[in-house]
Design an enzyme around this catalytic site. Structure first.
Site, PDB file in Angstrom:
ATOM      1  N   ILE A  12     -22.039 -44.091  65.776  1.00  0.00           N
ATOM      2  CA  ILE A  12     -22.986 -43.117  65.228  1.00  0.00           C
ATOM      3  C   ILE A  12     -24.359 -43.869  64.943  1.00  0.00           C
ATOM      4  N   ASP A  31     -26.904 -55.843  63.914  1.00  0.00           N
ATOM      5  CA  ASP A  31     -25.525 -55.582  64.165  1.00  0.00           C
ATOM      6  C   ASP A  31     -24.872 -56.878  64.618  1.00  0.00           C
ATOM      7  N   ASN A  32     -23.522 -56.988  64.106  1.00  0.00           N
ATOM      8  CA  ASN A  32     -22.673 -58.429  64.508  1.00  0.00           C
ATOM      9  C   ASN A  32     -21.931 -58.344  65.870  1.00  0.00           C
ATOM     10  N   ASN A  99     -15.382 -56.528  54.407  1.00  0.00           N
ATOM     11  CA  ASN A  99     -16.434 -56.007  55.204  1.00  0.00           C
ATOM     12  C   ASN A  99     -17.156 -54.721  54.719  1.00  0.00           C
ATOM     13  N   SER A 124     -17.247 -40.457  54.325  1.00  0.00           N
ATOM     14  CA  SER A 124     -16.246 -39.952  55.083  1.00  0.00           C
ATOM     15  C   SER A 124     -15.233 -38.904  54.459  1.00  0.00           C
ATOM     16  N   TYR A 149      -9.189 -48.618  54.171  1.00  0.00           N
ATOM     17  CA  TYR A 149     -10.559 -47.899  54.560  1.00  0.00           C
ATOM     18  C   TYR A 149     -10.889 -47.028  53.905  1.00  0.00           C
ATOM     19  N   LYS A 153     -14.421 -46.692  51.040  1.00  0.00           N
ATOM     20  CA  LYS A 153     -15.471 -45.960  50.994  1.00  0.00           C
ATOM     21  C   LYS A 153     -15.561 -45.025  49.862  1.00  0.00           C
ATOM     22  N   LEU A 200      -8.393 -38.991  68.421  1.00  0.00           N
ATOM     23  CA  LEU A 200      -7.898 -37.911  69.479  1.00  0.00           C
ATOM     24  C   LEU A 200      -9.004 -37.777  70.600  1.00  0.00           C
ATOM     25  N   VAL A 217       0.629 -35.647  71.195  1.00  0.00           N
ATOM     26  CA  VAL A 217       0.379 -34.913  70.058  1.00  0.00           C
ATOM     27  C   VAL A 217       1.108 -35.072  68.965  1.00  0.00           C
ATOM     28  N   PHE A 218       0.500 -35.534  67.720  1.00  0.00           N
ATOM     29  CA  PHE A 218       1.366 -36.060  66.849  1.00  0.00           C
ATOM     30  C   PHE A 218       1.811 -34.725  65.900  1.00  0.00           C
ATOM     31  N   GLY A 295       0.678 -40.729  57.296  1.00  0.00           N
ATOM     32  CA  GLY A 295      -0.646 -40.655  56.757  1.00  0.00           C
ATOM     33  C   GLY A 295      -1.624 -39.262  57.076  1.00  0.00           C
TER      34      GLY A 295
HETATM   35  P1  NAD Z   1     -18.695 -48.333  64.757  1.00  0.00           P
HETATM   36  O1  NAD Z   1     -17.519 -49.146  64.815  1.00  0.00           O
HETATM   37  O2  NAD Z   1     -18.805 -47.557  66.208  1.00  0.00           O
HETATM   38  O3  NAD Z   1     -20.033 -48.707  64.131  1.00  0.00           O
HETATM   39  C1  NAD Z   1     -20.072 -49.727  63.410  1.00  0.00           C
HETATM   40  C2  NAD Z   1     -21.084 -50.767  63.553  1.00  0.00           C
HETATM   41  O4  NAD Z   1     -21.104 -51.726  62.651  1.00  0.00           O
HETATM   42  C3  NAD Z   1     -20.333 -51.503  64.867  1.00  0.00           C
HETATM   43  O5  NAD Z   1     -21.661 -51.727  65.795  1.00  0.00           O
HETATM   44  C4  NAD Z   1     -20.339 -52.908  64.469  1.00  0.00           C
HETATM   45  O6  NAD Z   1     -20.392 -53.849  65.500  1.00  0.00           O
HETATM   46  C5  NAD Z   1     -21.072 -53.198  63.077  1.00  0.00           C
HETATM   47  N1  NAD Z   1     -20.514 -53.808  62.051  1.00  0.00           N
HETATM   48  C6  NAD Z   1     -19.540 -54.040  61.199  1.00  0.00           C
HETATM   49  N2  NAD Z   1     -19.340 -54.781  60.430  1.00  0.00           N
HETATM   50  C7  NAD Z   1     -20.663 -55.368  60.460  1.00  0.00           C
HETATM   51  C8  NAD Z   1     -21.099 -56.438  59.586  1.00  0.00           C
HETATM   52  N3  NAD Z   1     -20.498 -57.125  58.666  1.00  0.00           N
HETATM   53  N4  NAD Z   1     -22.339 -56.761  60.024  1.00  0.00           N
HETATM   54  C9  NAD Z   1     -22.900 -56.247  61.010  1.00  0.00           C
HETATM   55  N5  NAD Z   1     -22.640 -55.179  61.572  1.00  0.00           N
HETATM   56  C10 NAD Z   1     -21.508 -55.027  61.508  1.00  0.00           C
HETATM   57  O7  NAD Z   1     -18.238 -47.094  63.904  1.00  0.00           O
HETATM   58  P2  NAD Z   1     -19.082 -45.496  63.573  1.00  0.00           P
HETATM   59  O8  NAD Z   1     -18.215 -44.474  64.367  1.00  0.00           O
HETATM   60  O9  NAD Z   1     -20.398 -45.864  64.280  1.00  0.00           O
HETATM   61  O10 NAD Z   1     -19.050 -45.673  62.236  1.00  0.00           O
HETATM   62  C11 NAD Z   1     -20.409 -45.795  61.525  1.00  0.00           C
HETATM   63  C12 NAD Z   1     -20.105 -45.560  60.080  1.00  0.00           C
HETATM   64  O11 NAD Z   1     -19.495 -44.283  59.640  1.00  0.00           O
HETATM   65  C13 NAD Z   1     -19.292 -46.558  59.392  1.00  0.00           C
HETATM   66  O12 NAD Z   1     -19.497 -46.906  58.152  1.00  0.00           O
HETATM   67  C14 NAD Z   1     -17.932 -45.484  59.468  1.00  0.00           C
HETATM   68  O13 NAD Z   1     -16.948 -45.892  58.341  1.00  0.00           O
HETATM   69  C15 NAD Z   1     -18.289 -44.207  59.076  1.00  0.00           C
HETATM   70  N6  NAD Z   1     -17.572 -43.033  59.513  1.00  0.00           N
HETATM   71  C16 NAD Z   1     -17.325 -42.910  60.583  1.00  0.00           C
HETATM   72  C17 NAD Z   1     -16.341 -41.840  61.107  1.00  0.00           C
HETATM   73  C18 NAD Z   1     -15.928 -41.717  62.837  1.00  0.00           C
HETATM   74  O14 NAD Z   1     -15.138 -40.861  62.679  1.00  0.00           O
HETATM   75  N7  NAD Z   1     -16.739 -42.471  63.731  1.00  0.00           N
HETATM   76  C19 NAD Z   1     -15.881 -40.961  60.193  1.00  0.00           C
HETATM   77  C20 NAD Z   1     -16.392 -41.119  58.951  1.00  0.00           C
HETATM   78  C21 NAD Z   1     -17.316 -42.322  58.560  1.00  0.00           C
HETATM   79  N1  UFG Z   2      -4.208 -36.846  67.184  1.00  0.00           N
HETATM   80  C1  UFG Z   2      -3.405 -36.665  68.240  1.00  0.00           C
HETATM   81  N2  UFG Z   2      -2.997 -37.768  69.115  1.00  0.00           N
HETATM   82  C2  UFG Z   2      -3.645 -38.779  69.023  1.00  0.00           C
HETATM   83  C3  UFG Z   2      -4.779 -38.953  68.150  1.00  0.00           C
HETATM   84  C4  UFG Z   2      -4.832 -37.885  67.157  1.00  0.00           C
HETATM   85  O1  UFG Z   2      -2.387 -35.552  67.917  1.00  0.00           O
HETATM   86  O2  UFG Z   2      -3.416 -39.656  70.118  1.00  0.00           O
HETATM   87  C5  UFG Z   2      -4.424 -35.726  66.163  1.00  0.00           C
HETATM   88  C6  UFG Z   2      -4.058 -36.147  64.788  1.00  0.00           C
HETATM   89  O3  UFG Z   2      -2.811 -36.130  64.288  1.00  0.00           O
HETATM   90  C7  UFG Z   2      -5.115 -35.113  63.893  1.00  0.00           C
HETATM   91  C8  UFG Z   2      -6.009 -34.980  65.038  1.00  0.00           C
HETATM   92  O4  UFG Z   2      -5.506 -35.346  66.189  1.00  0.00           O
HETATM   93  O5  UFG Z   2      -4.458 -34.002  63.573  1.00  0.00           O
HETATM   94  C9  UFG Z   2      -7.496 -35.662  64.812  1.00  0.00           C
HETATM   95  O6  UFG Z   2      -7.076 -37.334  64.681  1.00  0.00           O
HETATM   96  P1  UFG Z   2      -8.146 -38.491  64.796  1.00  0.00           P
HETATM   97  O7  UFG Z   2      -7.505 -39.623  64.607  1.00  0.00           O
HETATM   98  O8  UFG Z   2      -9.251 -38.017  65.738  1.00  0.00           O
HETATM   99  O9  UFG Z   2      -8.868 -37.961  63.365  1.00  0.00           O
HETATM  100  P2  UFG Z   2      -8.601 -38.068  61.611  1.00  0.00           P
HETATM  101  O10 UFG Z   2      -9.006 -36.761  61.426  1.00  0.00           O
HETATM  102  O11 UFG Z   2      -7.069 -38.571  61.762  1.00  0.00           O
HETATM  103  O12 UFG Z   2      -9.477 -39.162  61.294  1.00  0.00           O
HETATM  104  C10 UFG Z   2     -10.905 -39.470  61.618  1.00  0.00           C
HETATM  105  C11 UFG Z   2     -11.324 -40.826  61.372  1.00  0.00           C
HETATM  106  C12 UFG Z   2     -11.097 -41.079  59.856  1.00  0.00           C
HETATM  107  C13 UFG Z   2     -11.842 -40.292  59.201  1.00  0.00           C
HETATM  108  C14 UFG Z   2     -11.403 -38.954  59.259  1.00  0.00           C
HETATM  109  C15 UFG Z   2     -12.294 -37.862  58.307  1.00  0.00           C
HETATM  110  O13 UFG Z   2     -10.512 -41.624  62.244  1.00  0.00           O
HETATM  111  O14 UFG Z   2     -11.860 -42.531  60.167  1.00  0.00           O
HETATM  112  O15 UFG Z   2     -11.702 -38.461  60.801  1.00  0.00           O
HETATM  113  O16 UFG Z   2     -13.511 -38.120  58.588  1.00  0.00           O
HETATM  114  F1  UFG Z   2     -11.963 -40.541  57.772  1.00  0.00           F
END
Ligand code: NAD
Ligand code: UFG
Length: 334
Positions: A12, A31-32, A99, A124, A149, A153, A200, A217-218, A295
């Site tokens: 993101i 970034d690290n 972290n 989230s 996790y 948040k 997914l 498909v879970f 979960g």
């Molecule tokens: P991502 O893992 O792709 O990006 C996170 C980045 O932060 C990575 O580049 C990682 O290297 C860096 N990072 C982690 N810990 C660090 C640290 N201590 N110091 C410096 N850099 C660090 O994840 P994303 O999907 O881009 O998510 C971004 C944010 O959005 C996160 O806070 C995540 O929890 C939140 N979020 C993501 C989703 C999703 O589905 N992708 C959903 C809800 C919330």
């Molecule tokens: N699913 C499958 N097969 C897979 C993976 C997922 O059937 O291999 C299903 C899951 O059961 C769920 C849907 O696809 O019904 C979406 O699953 P994801 O794992 O893609 O996403 P989640 O909604 O479980 O979780 C994601 C992020 C979380 C975040 C949440 C809400 O992983 O970090 O969305 O924003 F918190």
């Protein structure tokens, strides 16, 4: 305006960096690379044809944060840096809390020392636990998170609320993302999970590429239209633009604490994802129905009206666009 973007090379963060540069914001990245690659810095420059300062370092290291604030006149921060794998967080709670929570405490302390009080934080939909109502509003009860996790948040949200209570000159926006998928149109940046994807859509694209044999498909016995899990998928570029809208809100209001859901308001099932992916990309996705995943909840989608009204946030992309762009990225990557 100069924005400090933590976790800038992640999924993101990289898409948001592109949108910020396109809108003529200056950015400073950190970034690290714990979950991303160095090449992303050049990819962002390639897409935007713009330059920016970047620091390799860890949010847990206060010295690097101090250095960044000393060397740059930061106006606001977007904090993406965190670990995000739900299953991994159950196995490694100490690492996740350290972290995801200590990093924010470090950041807020250094921001305060430098009198920078504007922050957009990545939260989230997971903070709603097993939601009490659908669609989910910002006022829907939070809590009962099912893994470290999600709890991390929720903890940061509480820290930000307490901080604002203590000093209401802070200017804070908490964004609760639903399920970001897809990739930048260029196919240059996208989602690049380490190892076997837990989510997914990256799993589907790897099945399409032949890296994985079939999708599991879970569960198909949920109380949903076709028995499979329903989620609110949002294009990552729309989500990135949501951060610009949040910054604009904070620029206008000067102080306050705001919380917004960023989703589309539409629920799609796992079978919808498979069918739509097959249709728009003309590739068959073999799948098998398996047990439910621990979960998981049946349904999770947002009421996006608060962000629409207060941020003027409107999504541009539909599910077909998201799945075309996800595949466009996967087929172009290694
Ligand atoms: P991502 O893992 O792709 O990006 C996170 C980045 O932060 C990575 O580049 C990682 O290297 C860096 N990072 C982690 N810990 C660090 C640290 N201590 N110091 C410096 N850099 C660090 O994840 P994303 O999907 O881009 O998510 C971004 C944010 O959005 C996160 O806070 C995540 O929890 C939140 N979020 C993501 C989703 C999703 O589905 N992708 C959903 C809800 C919330
Ligand atoms: N699913 C499958 N097969 C897979 C993976 C997922 O059937 O291999 C299903 C899951 O059961 C769920 C849907 O696809 O019904 C979406 O699953 P994801 O794992 O893609 O996403 P989640 O909604 O479980 O979780 C994601 C992020 C979380 C975040 C949440 C809400 O992983 O970090 O969305 O924003 F918190």
């Amino acid at each position: 305006m100069k924005i400090f973007v933590t976790g800038m090379c992640g999924y993101i963060g990289s898409h948001t960096a592109v949108e910020l540069l396109n809108q003529n914001y200056e950015i400073v990245g950190l970034d690290n690379f714990s979950n991303s690659k160095k090449e992303t810095i050049d990819k962002i420059k390639q897409i935007t044809k713009k330059d920016f300062k970047f620091y390799e370092g860890d949010m847990l290291d206060k010295n690097i944060l101090t250095k960044i604030f000393k060397e740059n006149k930061i106006d606001a921060v977007i904090d993406f840096a965190a670990y995000k794998a739900v299953g991994d967080s159950v196995k490694n709670p100490i690492e996740y809390y350290t972290n995801n929570v200590s990093s924010v405490l470090n950041l807020l302390k250094i921001m305060k020392e430098n009198n920078v009080k504007t922050i957009v934080f990545s939260s989230s939909a997971t903070v709603y636990g097993n939601p009490e109502e659908m669609p989910i509003k910002e006022t829907t009860k939070t809590g009962n998170t099912t893994n470290p996790y999600g709890t991390s948040k929720l903890m940061v949200e509480k820290i930000l609320k307490d901080l604002y209570e203590s000093d209401n000159s802070w200017n804070i926006c908490i964004l609760r993302y639903f399920n970001p998928i897809g990739a930048h149109k260029s196919g240059i940046i996208g989602e690049d999970p380490n190892g076997i994807p837990a989510n997914l859509v990256p799993y589907v694209t790897q099945v399409a590429k032949g890296k994985l044999e079939y999708l599991k498909v879970f569960g198909n016995d949920y109380n949903t239209k076709d028995g499979t899990g329903v989620r609110d998928y949002i294009h990552v570029v729309d989500l990135a633009i949501g951060h610009i809208k949040a910054l604009q809100k904070l620029e206008n209001e000067k102080k306050g604490l705001y919380i917004y859901n960023l989703g589309t308001g539409k629920g799609s099932s796992v079978l919808d994802i498979i069918k739509t992916f097959e249709k728009v990309n003309n590739i068959k996705i073999p799948y098998k129905i398996t047990e439910r995943r621990d979960g998981d909840i049946a349904t999770c989608y947002s009421d996006p009206s608060k962000a629409q009204k207060e941020l003027n946030f409107k999504v541009q992309y539909n599910l077909e666009d998201m799945l075309k762009d996800a595949w466009n990225y996967e087929k172009n990557s290694q």
